[in-house]
Each structure stands twice: as C-alpha cells, then as structure tokens.
Design an enzyme around this catalytic site. Structure first.
Site, PDB file in Angstrom:
ATOM      1  N   TYR A 124       0.845  -1.199   0.000  1.00 43.82           N
ATOM      2  CA  TYR A 124       0.000   0.000   0.000  1.00 43.82           C
ATOM      3  C   TYR A 124       0.876   1.244   0.000  1.00 43.82           C
ATOM      4  O   TYR A 124       1.810   1.358   0.803  1.00 43.82           O
ATOM      5  CB  TYR A 124      -0.925   0.020   1.223  1.00 43.82           C
ATOM      6  CG  TYR A 124      -1.948   1.132   1.159  1.00 43.82           C
ATOM      7  CD1 TYR A 124      -3.137   0.962   0.474  1.00 43.82           C
ATOM      8  CD2 TYR A 124      -1.700   2.377   1.751  1.00 43.82           C
ATOM      9  CE1 TYR A 124      -4.068   1.985   0.395  1.00 43.82           C
ATOM     10  CE2 TYR A 124      -2.616   3.402   1.674  1.00 43.82           C
ATOM     11  CZ  TYR A 124      -3.806   3.199   0.990  1.00 43.82           C
ATOM     12  OH  TYR A 124      -4.720   4.218   0.891  1.00 43.82           O
ATOM     13  N   GLN A 255      11.739  13.008  13.867  1.00 40.44           N
ATOM     14  CA  GLN A 255      10.613  12.131  14.198  1.00 40.44           C
ATOM     15  C   GLN A 255       9.360  12.946  14.485  1.00 40.44           C
ATOM     16  O   GLN A 255       8.255  12.568  14.103  1.00 40.44           O
ATOM     17  CB  GLN A 255      10.966  11.257  15.398  1.00 40.44           C
ATOM     18  CG  GLN A 255      12.084  10.275  15.132  1.00 40.44           C
ATOM     19  CD  GLN A 255      11.843   9.431  13.895  1.00 40.44           C
ATOM     20  OE1 GLN A 255      10.850   8.722  13.803  1.00 40.44           O
ATOM     21  NE2 GLN A 255      12.754   9.517  12.927  1.00 40.44           N
ATOM     22  N   HIS A 258       6.930  13.694  11.692  1.00 43.02           N
ATOM     23  CA  HIS A 258       5.967  12.706  11.199  1.00 43.02           C
ATOM     24  C   HIS A 258       4.542  13.011  11.647  1.00 43.02           C
ATOM     25  O   HIS A 258       3.585  12.681  10.951  1.00 43.02           O
ATOM     26  CB  HIS A 258       6.354  11.305  11.672  1.00 43.02           C
ATOM     27  CG  HIS A 258       7.411  10.662  10.827  1.00 43.02           C
ATOM     28  ND1 HIS A 258       7.165  10.208   9.554  1.00 43.02           N
ATOM     29  CD2 HIS A 258       8.707  10.387  11.090  1.00 43.02           C
ATOM     30  CE1 HIS A 258       8.278   9.675   9.063  1.00 43.02           C
ATOM     31  NE2 HIS A 258       9.229   9.788   9.966  1.00 43.02           N
ATOM     32  N   GLU A 324      11.232   2.057  18.237  1.00 43.11           N
ATOM     33  CA  GLU A 324      11.247   1.824  16.793  1.00 43.11           C
ATOM     34  C   GLU A 324      12.643   2.139  16.236  1.00 43.11           C
ATOM     35  O   GLU A 324      13.248   1.319  15.549  1.00 43.11           O
ATOM     36  CB  GLU A 324      10.201   2.714  16.128  1.00 43.11           C
ATOM     37  CG  GLU A 324      10.188   2.636  14.619  1.00 43.11           C
ATOM     38  CD  GLU A 324       9.285   3.679  13.980  1.00 43.11           C
ATOM     39  OE1 GLU A 324       8.956   3.525  12.795  1.00 43.11           O
ATOM     40  OE2 GLU A 324       8.915   4.656  14.680  1.00 43.11           O
ATOM     41  N   HIS A 325      13.126   3.327  16.514  1.00 43.26           N
ATOM     42  CA  HIS A 325      14.479   3.748  16.112  1.00 43.26           C
ATOM     43  C   HIS A 325      15.302   4.016  17.364  1.00 43.26           C
ATOM     44  O   HIS A 325      14.823   4.672  18.293  1.00 43.26           O
ATOM     45  CB  HIS A 325      14.442   5.041  15.289  1.00 43.26           C
ATOM     46  CG  HIS A 325      13.524   5.008  14.109  1.00 43.26           C
ATOM     47  ND1 HIS A 325      12.254   5.548  14.148  1.00 43.26           N
ATOM     48  CD2 HIS A 325      13.694   4.512  12.860  1.00 43.26           C
ATOM     49  CE1 HIS A 325      11.675   5.385  12.961  1.00 43.26           C
ATOM     50  NE2 HIS A 325      12.532   4.756  12.173  1.00 43.26           N
ATOM     51  N   ASP A 358      15.941   5.693   6.735  1.00 47.56           N
ATOM     52  CA  ASP A 358      14.640   5.931   6.109  1.00 47.56           C
ATOM     53  C   ASP A 358      14.729   5.858   4.589  1.00 47.56           C
ATOM     54  O   ASP A 358      13.759   5.456   3.930  1.00 47.56           O
ATOM     55  CB  ASP A 358      14.114   7.317   6.500  1.00 47.56           C
ATOM     56  CG  ASP A 358      13.517   7.348   7.895  1.00 47.56           C
ATOM     57  OD1 ASP A 358      13.253   6.266   8.453  1.00 47.56           O
ATOM     58  OD2 ASP A 358      13.315   8.457   8.426  1.00 47.56           O
ATOM     59  N   HIS A 418      -2.950 -42.593  18.040  1.00 51.05           N
ATOM     60  CA  HIS A 418      -1.583 -42.108  17.871  1.00 51.05           C
ATOM     61  C   HIS A 418      -0.582 -43.249  18.047  1.00 51.05           C
ATOM     62  O   HIS A 418       0.293 -43.477  17.199  1.00 51.05           O
ATOM     63  CB  HIS A 418      -1.264 -40.993  18.889  1.00 51.05           C
ATOM     64  CG  HIS A 418      -1.774 -39.649  18.515  1.00 51.05           C
ATOM     65  ND1 HIS A 418      -3.111 -39.358  18.460  1.00 51.05           N
ATOM     66  CD2 HIS A 418      -1.114 -38.501  18.179  1.00 51.05           C
ATOM     67  CE1 HIS A 418      -3.272 -38.101  18.119  1.00 51.05           C
ATOM     68  NE2 HIS A 418      -2.066 -37.545  17.936  1.00 51.05           N
TER      69      HIS A 418
END
Length: 430
Positions: A124, A255, A258, A324-325, A358, A418
């Site tokens: 996407y 950041q 964003h 995340e980073h 990035d 079994h």
C-alpha cells in the site's frame, strides 16, 4: 513550554512510566467505520470499489488497475539516481538475508526445513501529501528477494493521475499491476479479491487510521498477513556528554515531523547536554517553522530528556522502551550496542541519523512501534518466507523409538490411534 528534563533512576516510575505505555493508535472508531466498507467490497467486488472511489476521492474511474509497463514516465535524472542508489543498497542488504533450505540427520531420521515464499503481496502506498515512494522500495525489494511471485501496488487515485514516481518505481521493480483504489476499500480489495483485483495473501505499507484498521481487522480474521501493528513514529537516543546537541535536536525533530503523536526520547547521564539539547530545540523552532505546531506538540507533550545516573541505566531504560528507532551517540557505541536487546533499527555513531535508514543506507524502514520490537522485527526477507518442516523416518528408527511413543501417547490418553499408527509399522504386528 520547553521539553521536560527529568532526573531519573530506575525507581522513578512516576516520572517515566507514561513513556513506557506503548502508544498505539486507538483504532476502535476507525474499525467501526470500515467494517461496512469491507463487507460491501467482499460482497459487491468491483462495483463497491468504483462507488467508494467516487464517494471518498471524488474520482470516477474507468478501470481499477493499470499496467505500469504501458505508461511513459518523465522522471528527472537526479531523482532516478537517488532512487536507484537506494534500490541498490536495499537489495544488497536484503540479499544477505536469503535463507537456504537444509536437512540434518537426527536419531537416524532425515529432518529439515524447506523455505517457500508467500504466494502474493500487496504493497500500500498512500497518496496526496503522505506520498512515501521510499516505502515502495522497502516493501517490494525484500519480497522479490524472497521469491514472492505476484506483487501489486495499491494506491489511491489522484485527480492529476497516479504520481509518476510510483509508476516508474513499479516499472523498475517489475511488479504486476497498480491498483488505483485507496483507503480501507483498497485493503479489502487486496484481502478478498474482486473481478479486477487479484487476492493477495500479504499486505504491507503505511496508511491512515482507516487503512490500519482494515489491515488489523482482516489480519485478525485470518484473511491476510500484515507487517507489525503500527503506532506513532518514535526515536530514542542514548548520548553522553561528547555528543553534538544540535545534531541530537535535529534527530528528535525528524521524528516529530511525522506527526503530533510522534515521540523523541533522549537518554543521557549528562545534565549539561540535556540543557543544551533543550536550547537547540527552541532555536530550531524559530529557524525552521514549517509544521511548527505539529512538531511542538510532539516534542512538548510526547517527548522528554531523561537524565540517568549511569550509562547502564540509560541502556536499561532503552530496553524497557523497545523503541522503533534507536540512536547511540557515545564514546563507545559498540559497547552500548552489545547490551541492547530490543529495538527496531539501531543507528550507531554521530553520522548515522535515522533519515539515512529511512531512505538510502539499505536497512528497512518498516519497523515495529509501540514497544513492538520486544516481539517483532523489521520488515525483511524472512517476513515473506514460510518455513516448512519435513521429516523422513527410517524403519529402524521407528522400531527403536516406538516404546517412547507408546509411553507418551498413553500418558496423554491418545494411545488408541496415535500409538497404534506407529505400532502397526513395527515388528509387534508382524
């Protein structure tokens, strides 16, 4: 209202606990809104896609897919050079992640693993102001290396047409088609399949709350695989007194750029550095006022500078945060890194801002957020590989191991079938 500077130790939970809450977007409202859309796409297929595209995007489509090979693009040479360089670096990094199937003899039997790619993928790509062509590279390249045979790009239509950069990327990445449908309806088309849009088994890529809600719901229904659940973008920086405060402030703001729900946490042992970084942030707000309100909200409300007694305390908190980073800017970066257990992607040294990862360095920027790196990894070749285990048991091993199978199956109350399935192959029944 400058960024807070908090003096902490490991017992200062009242000061730092809110940063460990694992901020994740609440998708409840978005999910309730997308459920009727998903159902209509499931039941009405293309008809629903045409209708929702006209309703939400104001565009009346003649068709839902385009073949990128049939469209002429006019991308300038410098843009091509940048993306081709990024493509080359991302390919080199992800080629190193390739897996080989293997076999091993264990207790006389041939056991092994066969790796097979997921059969299809949809990537996407948002449209409009949230255009992230770099994410197209990040999503498609590892899938191609894994051997995914069918890949399509899902992106909302634009009144001026699909952005040329997306078409050109689709060409150089040799994907099958571009589906010109956005939002939850685009995700539904990939998950269910319609008359014009083939079903995809996996879907990755950023999007708004409705896209995220659709991905999360359909994944929960077992209809598609998705990348790790996404939350706001975040960075954690571990730095000592030798770090450059202006550079750190820039990295925190990258950041914050964003969105207002993004967060930037600086961990340090140096009070002087903390104050200097705070001052640099205020200077930057004056010098670079673009998206000022958004950046200030992210910095003032969701971010902080935490001053700990020792570097080990900083490392401890980073592992609790599982960011995340993670940037490490200290006099001994490798020593600090050796103690890091949880992070989406790590950036070592003063010349490694997150922006390099990035776009161009080669690592993947599709990463787990909201403390997700405790259990998730960055997107990579493994994301698109299934591990099929196999075994070939020898007659001799079956005979040798049957008494243990008999005992264990009886213990679990499954000996009738079994245990018998092994017994009938042994000398006892011959």
């Amino acid at each position: 209202m400058p960024i807070p500077i908090l003096s902490c130790d490991r017992n200062s939970k009242e000061k730092y606990s809110r940063f460990l809450s694992g901020a994740r977007e609440d998708l409840t409202t978005a999910t309730n809104r997308v459920l009727p859309i998903l159902e209509e796409v499931r039941t009405k297929g293309d008809l629903a896609l045409f209708s929702y595209t006209e309703k939400f995007d104001g565009i009346k489509l003649d068709k839902l897919t385009i073949d990128p090979k049939t469209i002429q693009t006019n991308i300038d040479s410098l843009t091509k050079e940048a993306f081709l360089r990024a493509k080359s670096n991302i390919e080199a990094f992800h080629n190193a992640q390739k897996r080989e199937s293997w076999t091993k003899t264990i207790d006389g039997n041939r056991l092994g693993v066969k790796y097979t790619p997921v059969p299809s993928l949809a990537v996407y790509a948002p449209g409009g102001k949230a255009l992230y062509p770099s994410s197209v590279l990040m999503g498609i390249i590892p899938a191609k290396i894994a051997g995914v045979p069918r890949i399509q790009l899902i992106t909302p239509p634009q009144k001026e047409g699909i952005p040329e950069i997306l078409i050109w990327l689709a060409q150089i990445l040799e994907i099958d088609r571009i589906v010109t449908v956005g939002g939850a309806q685009g995700i539904a088309a990939a998950a269910y399949g319609t008359e014009s849009v083939p079903k995809s088994e996996y879907i990755v890529g950023p999007g708004n709350a409705y896209v995220a809600a659709a991905k999360s719901y359909l994944s929960g229904q077992g209809l598609i695989g998705i990348d790790s659940p996404a939350g706001p973008s975040e960075v954690c920086i571990i730095a000592d007194g030798e770090a450059n405060p202006k550079w750190i402030a820039c990295d925190m703001l990258s950041q914050a750029e964003h969105g207002e729900d993004s967060s930037a946490i600086l961990l340090t042992t140096d009070q002087t550095l903390a104050v200097r970084v705070r001052n640099e942030l205020e200077i930057a707000f004056v010098e670079r006022p673009k998206r000022l309100a958004m950046k200030q909200k992210a910095i003032y409300e969701n971010s902080a500078i935490l001053v700990f007694p020792s570097m080990n305390d900083c490392i401890w908190f980073s592992n609790e945060l599982a960011p995340e980073h993670l940037e490490i800017q200290t006099k001994d970066n490798d020593s600090v890194f050796s103690k890091i257990e949880h992070a989406g992607s790590v950036f070592l040294g003063p010349y490694s801002p997150v922006a390099m990862g990035d776009y161009i360095s080669g690592t993947n920027h599709i990463l787990p957020t909201a403390r997700g790196s405790r259990i998730y990894s960055s997107l990579g070749v493994d994301t698109f590989l299934k591990r099929v285990t196999f075994q070939e048991v020898t007659k001799e091993s079956l005979e040798t191991l049957y008494p243990f199978v008999k005992l264990m199956s009886e213990l679990e109350g499954l000996d009738e079938e079994h245990g018998t399935s092994v017994k009938v192959r042994t000398k006892e029944t011959k």
